[in-house]
Design an enzyme around this catalytic site. Structure first.
Site, PDB file in Angstrom:
ATOM      1  N   LYS A 133       0.847  -1.197   0.000  1.00 44.79           N
ATOM      2  CA  LYS A 133       0.000   0.000   0.000  1.00 44.79           C
ATOM      3  C   LYS A 133       0.880   1.244   0.000  1.00 44.79           C
ATOM      4  O   LYS A 133       0.941   2.007   0.958  1.00 44.79           O
ATOM      5  CB  LYS A 133      -0.937  -0.022   1.204  1.00 44.79           C
ATOM      6  CG  LYS A 133      -1.933  -1.180   1.153  1.00 44.79           C
ATOM      7  CD  LYS A 133      -2.749  -1.289   2.423  1.00 44.79           C
ATOM      8  CE  LYS A 133      -3.674  -2.492   2.364  1.00 44.79           C
ATOM      9  NZ  LYS A 133      -4.429  -2.670   3.631  1.00 44.79           N
ATOM     10  N   GLU A 195      -3.116 -15.912   3.272  1.00 50.14           N
ATOM     11  CA  GLU A 195      -3.900 -15.038   4.149  1.00 50.14           C
ATOM     12  C   GLU A 195      -5.148 -15.785   4.599  1.00 50.14           C
ATOM     13  O   GLU A 195      -5.866 -16.351   3.771  1.00 50.14           O
ATOM     14  CB  GLU A 195      -4.297 -13.774   3.384  1.00 50.14           C
ATOM     15  CG  GLU A 195      -5.183 -12.819   4.167  1.00 50.14           C
ATOM     16  CD  GLU A 195      -5.704 -11.687   3.299  1.00 50.14           C
ATOM     17  OE1 GLU A 195      -5.284 -10.552   3.508  1.00 50.14           O
ATOM     18  OE2 GLU A 195      -6.523 -11.959   2.386  1.00 50.14           O
ATOM     19  N   ASP A 216      -5.519 -12.307   9.181  1.00 51.21           N
ATOM     20  CA  ASP A 216      -6.161 -11.062   8.774  1.00 51.21           C
ATOM     21  C   ASP A 216      -7.281 -10.686   9.735  1.00 51.21           C
ATOM     22  O   ASP A 216      -8.292 -11.386   9.839  1.00 51.21           O
ATOM     23  CB  ASP A 216      -6.711 -11.204   7.354  1.00 51.21           C
ATOM     24  CG  ASP A 216      -7.310  -9.910   6.831  1.00 51.21           C
ATOM     25  OD1 ASP A 216      -6.748  -8.837   7.114  1.00 51.21           O
ATOM     26  OD2 ASP A 216      -8.349  -9.971   6.140  1.00 51.21           O
TER      27      ASP A 216
END
Length: 278
Positions: A133, A195, A216
Site C-alpha cells: 500500500k 492469508e 487477517d
C-alpha cells in the site's frame, strides 16, 4: 537499497510534471547568472530519510551545485537542526525546492513512524513490516524509508513472492488446492504465504503446507491460539487495523511479523523547510 537508475527517472518525471514548460515565476524574476545559498531545516523531531534523494534533485537541475550533507539517513534529528547546506544557481534551487521537500518530508515521515512502531515492540520476537500500500511509482523510496526507520520490507511487488489472498482462494476453490498449485510450480527459493480470516482457514493453511500464514483481522486471543497451534512450524504474520496503540499487545501474542499498511498509505510527512540564507 536505493537504485539511482530508477530514482533519477522518478525525479525527472516529477520535474516534468511540476514544470512542463519551465518555472514561469522564477524565469521572469531571476537572472540566469544569479547564485544563492540555502539550508534544509528540520521543523520537528524525527528520523531523517531521503537526504541523498533530495541532493539528487538539485544535481539533476544544476550539475555544478554544491550540496553539503550535515545529517545522514537514519539520524535522529531535532527541531532546528540544519540538515544540509546548498549553494548554486538560484533558479535551480527554486525549481527543485518543492520536489526535494516532498520526497524528503514523505520519506522522513515514514521512517519516523516506522521507528515509533519498532520501538514499541523492541524486546519481542516480532518485527514490523510494510505492505504494497504505497504511492504508485514511489515504492522503492517508501520501502527504503521503512528500512531506515527500523522496519523490514514485505514483498516489493507481485513478482517476487507468493501471497495467496482471499480472492485467489475463491477463484481456485480452496486453500488446500491453492497451496498445492503454488508449491508444485514455485521456484525452490520462494516461500508460499496464505492469508486467512478465521481459525478454520488457519488450520487448513497449516495442514496444506504453507510456509507463512497471515492472520487477517484476528483478535488477540485468536492470534495466541494460532501461535500455539503452529508450534513454530510456520511463520505467523498479523495484519489488519494495527496501530501505535495496539501493536505491543499484538507482539505479546508471539507472532513473528506484524504488517502495518498505514506506515506508507497514511503517512504524516515530517516538517522540513528550505530557507535561503545570506
Amino acid at each position: 537499497m536505493l537504485n539511482f537508475l530508477v530514482i533519477d527517472k522518478i525525479i525527472k518525471d516529477a520535474l516534468v510534471e511540476d514544470m512542463p514548460y519551465g518555472d514561469i515565476t522564477t524565469d521572469l524574476l531571476i537572472p540566469q547568472e544569479s547564485t544563492s545559498s540555502a539550508v534544509l531545516l528540520a521543523k520537528e523531531n524525527g528520523i531523517l530519510c531521503g537526504i541523498d534523494v533530495a541532493k539528487r534533485v538539485f544535481e539533476i537541475l544544476d550539475g555544478s551545485i554544491k550540496f553539503e550533507k550535515l545529517k545522514t539517513d537514519g539520524d535522529n534529528i531535532q527541531k532546528g537542526d540544519v540538515l544540509a547546506k546548498i549553494q548554486g544557481k538560484t533558479r535551480a534551487i527554486l525549481m527543485g525546492e518543492r520536489l526535494a521537500l516532498n520526497l524528503l518530508q514523505r520519506m522522513s515521515g515514514i521512517a519516523t513512524f516506522t521507528n515509533m512502531l519498532a520501538q514499541k515492540i523492541k524486546g519481542y520476537r516480532a518485527t514490523v513490516t510494510d505492505t504494497r500500500k504505497t504511492i504508485p511509482l514511489l515504492r522503492m523510496l517508501d520501502k527504503y524509508a521503512v528500512f531506515v526507520g527500523g522496519g523490514k520490507n514485505h514483498r516489493y511487488s507481485l513478482s517476487d513472492a507468493v501471497l495467496i489472498k482471499d480472492n485467489h482462494i475463491k477463484a481456485v476453490g480452496s486453500i488446500t488446492e491453492a497451496v498445492k498449485r503454488a508449491k508444485e510450480n514455485v521456484p525452490h527459493t520462494m516461500k508460499v504465504e496464505v492469508e486467512v480470516r478465521n481459525m478454520q482457514e488457519f488450520e487448513e493453511a497449516l495442514a496444506s503446507g504453507a510456509d507463512i500464514i497471515m492472520l487477517d483481522h484476528f483478535t488477540v486471543d485468536e492470534m495466541k491460539k494460532a501461535v500455539e497451534k503452529a508450534e513454530g512450524r510456520v511463520l505467523i504474520e498479523a495484519s489488519g487495523n494495527i496501530n501505535i496503540d495496539n501493536i505491543e499487545e499484538i507482539a505479546k501474542t508471539g507472532v513473528d511479523i506484524i504488517s502495518v499498511g498505514s506506515i506508507t498509505h497514511s503517512v504524516k510527512s515530517l516538517d522540513i523547510s528550505l530557507d535561503f540564507v545570506d
